[in-house]
Scaffold this motif. Structure first.
Motif, mmCIF file in Angstrom:
data_model
loop_
_atom_site.group_PDB
_atom_site.id
_atom_site.type_symbol
_atom_site.label_atom_id
_atom_site.label_comp_id
_atom_site.label_asym_id
_atom_site.label_seq_id
_atom_site.Cartn_x
_atom_site.Cartn_y
_atom_site.Cartn_z
ATOM 1 N N PRO A 101 57.202 63.028 64.724
ATOM 2 C CA PRO A 101 56.477 62.220 63.744
ATOM 3 C C PRO A 101 56.580 62.863 62.354
ATOM 4 C CG PRO A 101 55.142 62.536 65.701
ATOM 5 C CD PRO A 101 56.330 63.439 65.847
ATOM 6 N N PRO A 102 56.700 62.051 61.296
ATOM 7 C CA PRO A 102 56.891 62.608 59.950
ATOM 8 C C PRO A 102 55.610 63.213 59.396
ATOM 9 C CG PRO A 102 56.534 60.250 59.816
ATOM 10 C CD PRO A 102 56.587 60.588 61.286
ATOM 11 N N VAL A 103 55.785 64.034 58.362
ATOM 12 C CA VAL A 103 54.633 64.439 57.554
ATOM 13 C C VAL A 103 54.299 63.242 56.662
ATOM 14 C CG1 VAL A 103 53.795 65.976 55.746
ATOM 15 C CG2 VAL A 103 55.277 66.871 57.573
ATOM 16 N N ILE A 104 53.093 62.734 56.790
ATOM 17 C CA ILE A 104 52.649 61.618 55.947
ATOM 18 C C ILE A 104 51.964 62.204 54.717
ATOM 19 C CG2 ILE A 104 51.040 59.674 55.784
ATOM 20 C CD1 ILE A 104 51.562 59.061 58.672
ATOM 21 N N ARG A 105 52.364 61.708 53.534
ATOM 22 C CA ARG A 105 51.762 62.212 52.289
ATOM 23 C C ARG A 105 51.041 61.094 51.577
ATOM 24 N NH1 ARG A 105 54.711 67.366 51.304
ATOM 25 N NH2 ARG A 105 52.945 67.971 49.996
ATOM 26 N N MET A 106 49.965 61.471 50.940
ATOM 27 C CA MET A 106 49.242 60.550 50.077
ATOM 28 C C MET A 106 48.641 61.393 48.963
ATOM 29 S SD MET A 106 46.177 59.729 52.768
ATOM 30 C CE MET A 106 47.326 59.440 54.121
ATOM 31 N N ALA A 107 48.121 60.724 47.942
ATOM 32 C CA ALA A 107 47.587 61.462 46.801
ATOM 33 C C ALA A 107 46.084 61.282 46.711
ATOM 34 C CB ALA A 107 48.247 60.998 45.507
ATOM 35 N N GLN A 108 45.414 62.376 46.425
ATOM 36 C CA GLN A 108 43.951 62.372 46.283
ATOM 37 C C GLN A 108 43.530 61.348 45.236
ATOM 38 O OE1 GLN A 108 42.442 66.094 44.783
ATOM 39 N NE2 GLN A 108 40.409 65.788 45.681
ATOM 40 N N GLY A 109 42.617 60.474 45.625
ATOM 41 C CA GLY A 109 42.081 59.508 44.677
ATOM 42 C C GLY A 109 42.955 58.294 44.443
ATOM 43 N N GLN A 110 44.088 58.204 45.141
ATOM 44 C CA GLN A 110 44.992 57.056 44.986
ATOM 45 C C GLN A 110 44.948 56.194 46.248
ATOM 46 O OE1 GLN A 110 46.735 56.386 42.129
ATOM 47 N NE2 GLN A 110 45.564 58.125 41.321
ATOM 48 N N PRO A 111 44.912 54.871 46.082
ATOM 49 C CA PRO A 111 44.902 54.006 47.272
ATOM 50 C C PRO A 111 46.134 54.256 48.150
ATOM 51 C CG PRO A 111 44.416 52.740 45.296
ATOM 52 C CD PRO A 111 44.840 54.110 44.837
ATOM 53 N N PHE A 112 45.911 54.233 49.450
ATOM 54 C CA PHE A 112 46.971 54.468 50.428
ATOM 55 C C PHE A 112 46.898 53.365 51.463
ATOM 56 C CE2 PHE A 112 47.951 56.061 54.693
ATOM 57 C CZ PHE A 112 49.258 56.471 54.524
ATOM 58 N N GLU A 165 52.193 44.596 68.040
ATOM 59 C CA GLU A 165 51.216 44.271 67.005
ATOM 60 C C GLU A 165 51.215 45.349 65.919
ATOM 61 O OE1 GLU A 165 47.643 41.579 68.922
ATOM 62 O OE2 GLU A 165 47.328 43.722 68.698
ATOM 63 N N THR A 166 50.739 44.939 64.741
ATOM 64 C CA THR A 166 50.627 45.865 63.608
ATOM 65 C C THR A 166 49.196 45.869 63.108
ATOM 66 O OG1 THR A 166 52.918 45.461 62.943
ATOM 67 C CG2 THR A 166 51.440 46.340 61.254
ATOM 68 N N PHE A 167 48.711 47.037 62.770
ATOM 69 C CA PHE A 167 47.389 47.161 62.152
ATOM 70 C C PHE A 167 47.586 47.881 60.827
ATOM 71 C CE2 PHE A 167 43.290 48.948 61.187
ATOM 72 C CZ PHE A 167 42.346 48.110 61.759
ATOM 73 N N ARG A 168 47.032 47.319 59.762
ATOM 74 C CA ARG A 168 47.143 47.991 58.463
ATOM 75 C C ARG A 168 45.912 48.844 58.196
ATOM 76 N NH1 ARG A 168 49.268 44.933 53.324
ATOM 77 N NH2 ARG A 168 51.072 45.050 54.706
ATOM 78 N N TYR A 169 46.158 50.133 58.000
ATOM 79 C CA TYR A 169 45.103 51.054 57.598
ATOM 80 C C TYR A 169 45.219 51.243 56.093
ATOM 81 C CZ TYR A 169 44.797 52.141 62.582
ATOM 82 O OH TYR A 169 44.639 52.054 63.940
ATOM 83 N N ALA A 170 44.113 51.072 55.387
ATOM 84 C CA ALA A 170 44.123 51.217 53.931
ATOM 85 C C ALA A 170 42.850 51.928 53.493
ATOM 86 C CB ALA A 170 44.219 49.845 53.262
ATOM 87 N N PHE A 171 43.026 52.963 52.707
ATOM 88 C CA PHE A 171 41.867 53.732 52.224
ATOM 89 C C PHE A 171 42.322 54.585 51.047
ATOM 90 C CE2 PHE A 171 43.818 55.814 55.930
ATOM 91 C CZ PHE A 171 44.207 57.022 55.390
ATOM 92 N N THR A 172 41.370 55.169 50.365
ATOM 93 C CA THR A 172 41.658 56.072 49.254
ATOM 94 C C THR A 172 41.122 57.454 49.617
ATOM 95 O OG1 THR A 172 41.516 54.267 47.660
ATOM 96 C CG2 THR A 172 41.267 56.498 46.795
ATOM 97 N N PRO A 173 42.020 58.429 49.829
ATOM 98 C CA PRO A 173 41.537 59.747 50.259
ATOM 99 C C PRO A 173 40.779 60.458 49.140
ATOM 100 C CG PRO A 173 43.902 59.816 49.860
ATOM 101 C CD PRO A 173 43.481 58.381 49.713
ATOM 102 N N THR A 174 39.599 60.957 49.476
ATOM 103 C CA THR A 174 38.776 61.647 48.474
ATOM 104 C C THR A 174 39.095 63.137 48.412
ATOM 105 O OG1 THR A 174 37.092 61.964 50.182
ATOM 106 C CG2 THR A 174 36.829 60.060 48.724
ATOM 107 N N ASP A 175 39.630 63.669 49.525
ATOM 108 C CA ASP A 175 39.809 65.114 49.635
ATOM 109 C C ASP A 175 41.286 65.472 49.723
ATOM 110 O OD1 ASP A 175 37.003 65.308 49.836
ATOM 111 O OD2 ASP A 175 37.117 64.981 52.011
ATOM 112 N N ALA A 176 41.705 66.458 48.931
ATOM 113 C CA ALA A 176 43.060 66.989 49.068
ATOM 114 C C ALA A 176 43.096 67.960 50.242
ATOM 115 C CB ALA A 176 43.469 67.690 47.782
ATOM 116 N N GLY A 177 44.291 68.248 50.744
ATOM 117 C CA GLY A 177 44.417 69.261 51.780
ATOM 118 C C GLY A 177 45.295 68.841 52.940
ATOM 119 N N THR A 178 45.224 69.640 54.011
ATOM 120 C CA THR A 178 46.068 69.456 55.187
ATOM 121 C C THR A 178 45.250 68.815 56.303
ATOM 122 O OG1 THR A 178 47.280 71.451 54.556
ATOM 123 C CG2 THR A 178 47.623 70.622 56.801
ATOM 124 N N TYR A 179 45.710 67.682 56.749
ATOM 125 C CA TYR A 179 45.029 66.916 57.798
ATOM 126 C C TYR A 179 46.077 66.546 58.849
ATOM 127 C CZ TYR A 179 41.542 66.985 54.164
ATOM 128 O OH TYR A 179 40.659 67.430 53.216
#
Ligand SMILES: [Cu+2]
Length: 464
Positions: free
Chosen positions: A63-74, A114-128
């Motif tokens: 599985p890939p490393v998924i990246r997103m940016a703190q405070g940006q919609p994902f 089936e597909t499910f869309r997950y959408a959120f804006t991460p508040t915290d930076a770091g490794t999850y």
């Protein structure tokens, strides 16, 4: 097999339709570029020949490393290309409840195709990290665990980054899966893998700049193993645990002070590479006999001559401090179950046994309906949760959706760092403090998956 106790129609109605089917009813948002992840069968050479019947997000890779940016919609579309049900959980992220990926608590399981869309804006930076919360034992043990990185809003100036997804596989010498778990293991400390890996490799190698500052991100995504990590060949400093910059220092991982990472936990270490080209830095974990090397960093190129004291500083995430002047205290007891009946066998798989309980009640299975919350809290309430382990085994206890910090233990000194997963040692009682600031039903369970799936699970409710 007993019948599913909740219908899709009833569930969708009750939940206000947070989910979408393959048709995609979610409005397109210009601000979030939609990523995608397809859970599918895979094969990969872990030992000497390809292991079949793995589960990943690619047919031929981890599985890939998924990246997103703190405070940006994902946003990410998770498609199920396996014959079983699934659902994706974003471990450690404080997301809206409907995006948490827990079947029956927050969404209906995702069926084949089936597909499910997950959408959120991460508040915290770091490794999850991310992993299925349905068919958990099967899909995770077969490979479906990945690292998730939330980049700081303001990028930090490290010379390199190395991400290590630490986990085992249970394979025979021909590279074929053997029993993913055993009743004997599930009733004790868990069933351990036979092959330790980092990024699905028995020794994961990375070239990094000589004399540079490397941001090393480690995630323990195994279903069972508690790592005791050692870093040899370089100086460095632990800078974050479980996503969050440290409030209190943690010793650099050495033979004398190994870094304990239990299932679900992460660490970030800034490593100062030696100034000599070709020098090796090794990440090891304790193993029967002698420590076992998992990964190696090699110095390449002309020395950069960076100094550890000049390493970029992480900024704290916006976690609210609990008010501990007169907090509400709730006790949770983790132990054996007095009732050994089998759990409900729903769409998300049952191991067929109840060995464990929280507050003397075993979780009745992922499809259980009308299972009450372990406790109900008001939004904004400051609380102390007393976690009491009555069993002779260790349990990494994970709370979804919110962040807490330990404040006491009856057995040892615990640094009071923000976390989502607290290792509860045998016969240990720890107290954790937090603000219940995220409304919803939040899963609360052991992250030894065999324990979770045989009763050591439940949820808390935050209202308001
Ligand atoms: Cu456990």
């Amino acid at each position: 097999m007993s019948q599913m106790t909740i219908s899709r129609r009833g569930f969708m109605g009750a939940m206000g339709a947070g989910a979408i089917g393959a048709a995609g009813l979610w409005p397109r948002q210009a601000s979030a570029q939609v990523q995608s992840l397809t859970i599918q069968p895979a094969s990969y050479v872990v030992l000497d020949q390809p292991t079949q019947a793995m589960v990943s997000a690619y047919a031929d890779a981890p599985p890939p490393v998924i990246r997103m940016a703190q405070g940006q919609p994902f946003a990410i579309d998770v498609t199920n290309a396996t014959p079983d049900y699934t659902a994706m959980h974003w471990h450690g992220l404080r997301v809206p409840n409907a995006m948490d990926g827990v079947p029956y608590l927050t969404q209906f399981p995702i069926a084949q195709d089936e597909t499910f869309r997950y959408a959120f804006t991460p508040t915290d930076a770091g490794t999850y990290w991310y992993h299925p919360h349905c068919m958990t034992m099967d899909q995770m043990a077969r490979g479906m665990t990945g690292v998730l990185i939330v980049d700081e809003a303001d990028p930090l100036d490290f010379d390199a980054e190395v991400v290590l997804n630490l986990r085992d596989f249970r394979l025979n010498s021909a590279g074929e899966f053997i029993d993913l778990w055993t009743p004997r293991g599930a009733a004790r400390s868990g069933t351990f893998g036979t092959v330790m890996t980092a990024n699905w490799s028995q020794l994961d190698r990375h070239d990094v700049p000589t004399g540079g500052l490397v941001r090393l991100r480690l995630a323990a995504t195994d279903t069972t193993r508690i790592y005791k990590l050692i870093l040899e060949g370089a100086a460095g400093e632990v800078i974050a645990m479980d996503g969050h910059p440290l409030r209190e220092g943690v010793p650099f991982p050495s033979v004398e002070t190994p870094l304990v990472l239990s299932p679900g936990q992460r660490a970030e270490i800034v490593v100062k590479m030696p100034a000599v080209e070709g020098a090796l830095v090794t990440v090891l974990t304790d193993a029967p006999g002698a420590p076992r090397a998992l990964a190696q960093l090699r110095s390449v190129g002309a020395p950069l001559g960076r100094v550890l004291a000049a390493a970029p500083q992480l900024l704290p995430n916006p976690v609210t401090e609990p008010d501990l002047t007169a907090p509400r205290v709730e006790e949770f007891v983790f132990g054996w179950t007095p009732e050994g009946g089998p759990p409900v066998d729903g769409l998300c798989g049952s191991l067929g046994y109840s060995f464990w309980s929280i507050n003397r009640t075993p979780w009745q299975g992922d499809a259980a309906e009308n299972t009450p919350a372990l406790a109900t809290f008001q939004k904004g309430e400051s609380v102390v949760l007393r976690l009491r382990n009555e069993s002779p085994n260790d349990h990494p206890i994970h709370l979804h959706g919110m962040t807490f910090r330990p404040i006491s233990s009856n057995k040892r000194y615990l640094p009071s760092n923000w976390t989502d997963t607290a290792l509860l040692l045998r016969d240990e009682t720890i107290e954790i403090a937090m603000v219940m600031d995220n409304p919803g039903d939040w899963a609360f369970h052991c992250h030894v998956i065999e324990h979770q799936k045989t009763g050591l699970a439940g949820f808390i409710r935050v209202v308001g």
